[in-house]
Write an enzyme that holds these catalytic residues in place. Structure first.
Site, PDB file in Angstrom:
ATOM      1  CG  ASP A   9      34.963  24.600  52.957  1.00 41.50           C
ATOM      2  OD1 ASP A   9      34.579  23.883  53.891  1.00 41.50           O
ATOM      3  OD2 ASP A   9      35.749  24.206  52.074  1.00 41.50           O
ATOM      4  CD  GLU A  19      30.914  16.420  59.886  1.00 44.84           C
ATOM      5  OE1 GLU A  19      31.172  16.860  58.746  1.00 44.84           O
ATOM      6  OE2 GLU A  19      31.552  15.467  60.391  1.00 44.84           O
TER       7      GLU A  19
HETATM    8  O1  4EH Z   1      36.339  16.353  59.277  1.00 42.22           O
HETATM    9  C1  4EH Z   1      37.040  17.306  58.489  1.00 42.22           C
HETATM   10  C2  4EH Z   1      36.648  18.722  58.853  1.00 42.22           C
HETATM   11  C3  4EH Z   1      37.695  19.756  58.509  1.00 42.22           C
HETATM   12  S1  4EH Z   1      39.159  19.674  59.479  1.00 42.22           S
HETATM   13  C4  4EH Z   1      36.623  17.165  57.048  1.00 42.22           C
HETATM   14  N1  4EH Z   1      35.354  17.855  57.021  1.00 42.22           N
HETATM   15  C5  4EH Z   1      35.446  18.961  57.956  1.00 42.22           C
HETATM   16  C6  4EH Z   1      34.812  18.151  55.686  1.00 42.22           C
HETATM   17  C7  4EH Z   1      35.374  19.365  54.983  1.00 42.22           C
HETATM   18  C8  4EH Z   1      36.600  19.444  54.315  1.00 42.22           C
HETATM   19  N2  4EH Z   1      37.613  18.562  54.185  1.00 42.22           N
HETATM   20  C9  4EH Z   1      38.686  18.942  53.444  1.00 42.22           C
HETATM   21  C10 4EH Z   1      34.732  20.567  54.799  1.00 42.22           C
HETATM   22  N3  4EH Z   1      35.516  21.393  54.037  1.00 42.22           N
HETATM   23  C11 4EH Z   1      36.654  20.717  53.724  1.00 42.22           C
HETATM   24  C12 4EH Z   1      37.806  21.067  52.984  1.00 42.22           C
HETATM   25  N4  4EH Z   1      38.807  20.153  52.864  1.00 42.22           N
HETATM   26  N5  4EH Z   1      37.941  22.280  52.394  1.00 42.22           N
HETATM   27  C13 4EH Z   1      38.859  20.609  60.898  1.00 42.22           C
HETATM   28  C14 4EH Z   1      37.900  21.562  61.018  1.00 42.22           C
HETATM   29  N6  4EH Z   1      37.717  22.247  62.133  1.00 42.22           N
HETATM   30  C15 4EH Z   1      38.489  22.039  63.179  1.00 42.22           C
HETATM   31  C16 4EH Z   1      39.488  21.099  63.096  1.00 42.22           C
HETATM   32  N7  4EH Z   1      39.652  20.397  61.951  1.00 42.22           N
END
Ligand code: 4EH
Length: 230
Positions: free
Chosen positions: A196, A12
């Site tokens: 997403d 990010e």
């Molecule tokens: O920092 C976390 C990341 C996912 S966990 C929250 N961010 C991305 C935003 C996000 C989010 N949060 C909750 C984007 N889509 C989301 C969702 N629900 N559906 C992560 C991701 N990649 C590797 C390890 N952990």
């Protein structure tokens, strides 16, 4: 003027660091803080690592150690609102903690005594973001962002968060940053580009769109800096 820009994941803030190119690195509290001069603004950039506790710690350090007078968050989120699509930008008008639950004692979801359910973002920064979007001819939506220590990838859970909090998007850091800034009287702005739809294929979409959506958000934040008076 001292401004902090934070993200949660390294992906990010990478587009920000690439844009600024030359920066100094300061280590503190098991994290790295990147400092750069942009026009007449002292900018400190950091990613907190994922989740509410990490984000609260980083926001506190940015304010209390690095002296940030305003805090801007750049990152990605899952869409709850069906009108939000991958790559769309949403600015938080207000933020809630969807996983805070002491309803057993008669309190509403997201509430603990002596605190509030919803933290409102700074009006002035929201106005600057709207002006920036207009200048760039970009669509910037705004609404409620719900935060919790869970990656949401389930249609029922998503519906519950939408119904309970009127949320438009979900992520895992924004509300904790908002609570810290609100308590310390630091104006804040939380921006997210959709990666997403927080549904069954969220994990797959997230991996596919994390980088492109992070860049959309970061580019917008840099444009906003141009509209902030130093
Ligand atoms: O920092 C976390 C990341 C996912 S966990 C929250 N961010 C991305 C935003 C996000 C989010 N949060 C909750 C984007 N889509 C989301 C969702 N629900 N559906 C992560 C991701 N990649 C590797 C390890 N952990």
């Amino acid at each position: 003027m001292k401004i902090a820009i934070m993200g949660a994941m390294v992906e990010e803030i990478t587009p920000l660091l690439e844009k600024f190119k030359e920066y100094k690195v300061v280590e503190f509290a098991e994290n790295k803080f990147y400092t750069v001069q942009y026009k007449n603004i002292d900018v400190t950039i950091a990613y907190s690592k994922i989740g509410k506790v990490n984000a609260a710690l980083t926001a506190s350090v940015l304010i209390n150690i690095f002296g940030a007078q305003k805090l801007l968050f750049s990152g990605v989120a899952g869409a709850v609102d069906e009108n939000l699509h991958i790559g769309d930008l949403i600015a938080a008008e207000g933020l809630v903690q969807h996983d805070l639950d002491i309803t057993a004692f008669g309190h509403p979801y997201g509430f603990v005594p002596e605190s509030k359910i919803l933290i409102k973002a700074d009006e002035e920064l929201l106005k600057i973001s709207k002006d920036t979007a207009k200048t760039l001819n970009l669509t910037l939506k705004s609404g409620i962002i719900a935060t919790g220590d869970q990656f949401i990838c389930d249609a029922d859970k998503k519906e519950w968060i939408k119904k309970t909090f009127g949320a438009n998007a979900i992520e895992m850091e924004g509300a904790s940053v908002a609570f810290v800034c609100d308590a310390l009287n630091v104006p804040f702005f939380i921006l997210r580009a959709i990666s997403d739809a927080a549904d069954a294929k969220a994990g797959f979409d997230f991996d596919e769109f994390l980088r492109s959506s992070s860049k959309i958000s970061a580019d917008f934040i840099v444009s906003m800096l141009d509209n902030l008076e130093g």
